[in-house]
Design a protein around this motif. Sequence first.
Motif, PDB file in Angstrom:
ATOM      1  N   MET A   1      -4.349  -7.043  -3.503  1.00  0.00           N
ATOM      2  CA  MET A   1      -3.595  -7.428  -4.656  1.00  0.00           C
ATOM      3  C   MET A   1      -4.579  -7.689  -5.784  1.00  0.00           C
ATOM      4  O   MET A   1      -5.122  -8.783  -5.898  1.00  0.00           O
ATOM      5  CB  MET A   1      -2.745  -8.646  -4.337  1.00  0.00           C
ATOM      6  N   PRO A   2      -4.827  -6.646  -6.578  1.00  0.00           N
ATOM      7  CA  PRO A   2      -5.864  -6.726  -7.609  1.00  0.00           C
ATOM      8  C   PRO A   2      -5.701  -7.897  -8.580  1.00  0.00           C
ATOM      9  O   PRO A   2      -6.678  -8.527  -8.963  1.00  0.00           O
ATOM     10  CB  PRO A   2      -5.737  -5.394  -8.352  1.00  0.00           C
ATOM     11  N   ALA A   3      -4.472  -8.214  -8.953  1.00  0.00           N
ATOM     12  CA  ALA A   3      -4.259  -9.316  -9.901  1.00  0.00           C
ATOM     13  C   ALA A   3      -4.733 -10.654  -9.339  1.00  0.00           C
ATOM     14  O   ALA A   3      -5.110 -11.546 -10.091  1.00  0.00           O
ATOM     15  CB  ALA A   3      -2.785  -9.399 -10.283  1.00  0.00           C
ATOM     16  N   ASP A   4      -4.718 -10.773  -8.012  1.00  0.00           N
ATOM     17  CA  ASP A   4      -5.154 -12.011  -7.365  1.00  0.00           C
ATOM     18  C   ASP A   4      -6.608 -11.945  -6.915  1.00  0.00           C
ATOM     19  O   ASP A   4      -7.126 -12.913  -6.375  1.00  0.00           O
ATOM     20  CB  ASP A   4      -4.278 -12.298  -6.141  1.00  0.00           C
ATOM     21  N   GLY A  34       0.670 -17.286  -2.463  1.00  0.00           N
ATOM     22  CA  GLY A  34       1.893 -17.696  -3.129  1.00  0.00           C
ATOM     23  C   GLY A  34       2.779 -16.529  -3.537  1.00  0.00           C
ATOM     24  O   GLY A  34       3.621 -16.652  -4.413  1.00  0.00           O
ATOM     25  N   ARG A  35       2.592 -15.394  -2.901  1.00  0.00           N
ATOM     26  CA  ARG A  35       3.369 -14.180  -3.200  1.00  0.00           C
ATOM     27  C   ARG A  35       4.469 -13.999  -2.171  1.00  0.00           C
ATOM     28  O   ARG A  35       4.322 -14.369  -1.017  1.00  0.00           O
ATOM     29  CB  ARG A  35       2.476 -12.938  -3.176  1.00  0.00           C
ATOM     30  N   HIS A  36       5.551 -13.383  -2.606  1.00  0.00           N
ATOM     31  CA  HIS A  36       6.678 -13.073  -1.735  1.00  0.00           C
ATOM     32  C   HIS A  36       6.454 -11.705  -1.097  1.00  0.00           C
ATOM     33  O   HIS A  36       6.023 -10.771  -1.764  1.00  0.00           O
ATOM     34  CB  HIS A  36       7.969 -13.073  -2.557  1.00  0.00           C
ATOM     35  N   VAL A  37       6.740 -11.569   0.186  1.00  0.00           N
ATOM     36  CA  VAL A  37       6.684 -10.283   0.874  1.00  0.00           C
ATOM     37  C   VAL A  37       8.095  -9.719   0.894  1.00  0.00           C
ATOM     38  O   VAL A  37       9.017 -10.366   1.402  1.00  0.00           O
ATOM     39  CB  VAL A  37       6.123 -10.430   2.304  1.00  0.00           C
ATOM     40  N   ALA A  38       8.267  -8.539   0.325  1.00  0.00           N
ATOM     41  CA  ALA A  38       9.594  -7.927   0.235  1.00  0.00           C
ATOM     42  C   ALA A  38      10.157  -7.668   1.633  1.00  0.00           C
ATOM     43  O   ALA A  38       9.407  -7.352   2.564  1.00  0.00           O
ATOM     44  CB  ALA A  38       9.512  -6.616  -0.536  1.00  0.00           C
ATOM     45  N   PRO A  39      11.465  -7.789   1.790  1.00  0.00           N
ATOM     46  CA  PRO A  39      12.074  -7.520   3.102  1.00  0.00           C
ATOM     47  C   PRO A  39      12.019  -6.032   3.424  1.00  0.00           C
ATOM     48  O   PRO A  39      11.779  -5.194   2.546  1.00  0.00           O
ATOM     49  CB  PRO A  39      13.524  -7.989   2.929  1.00  0.00           C
TER      50      PRO A  39
END
Length: 145
Positions: A1-4, A34-39
């Motif tokens: 996750m480049p932004a993080d 603190g990111r959500h993992v998509a279902p």
Amino acid sequence: MPADGAVVVLLVTGGVPQTMHRAVFAELVPAMLGRHVAPDLVPDDARLVIADRYVGSFSSPLLDLDVARWSSVTVSPSSPVDTVLALTLRPAGGEPVGPLPLRPVDDRVFLTELDGRPYSVAFELGSHGQSVAVLAGLRRLVRVR
């Protein structure tokens, strides 16, 4: 996750890697970043599919793929579905696999099962709504007919 500024890597050598990845990432990513993992994607079997948009042959150096009309397919005994599309994969130097029923998630993404695992196929639609390429198996296959 480049932004993080983060990379999360998990190597799995047995079992069903997608299931293990999903379980580990669903725990680590929210806790650490603190990111959500998509279902997981869920097919919408009630979705109207305009078969002509997707039917064709697609090719890349390592994989060829055919999408054809295929009706009255039972996806599983617990989930009978009338499917209008099926996928056949032809790996370079390998035997064809399929036909495999394609179940729509939305207008671009379809799911099937390959070796007992979910397999997604995403169609790249051109300006006239026809598929110009397919993203499958981490490859972009362009329409050849």
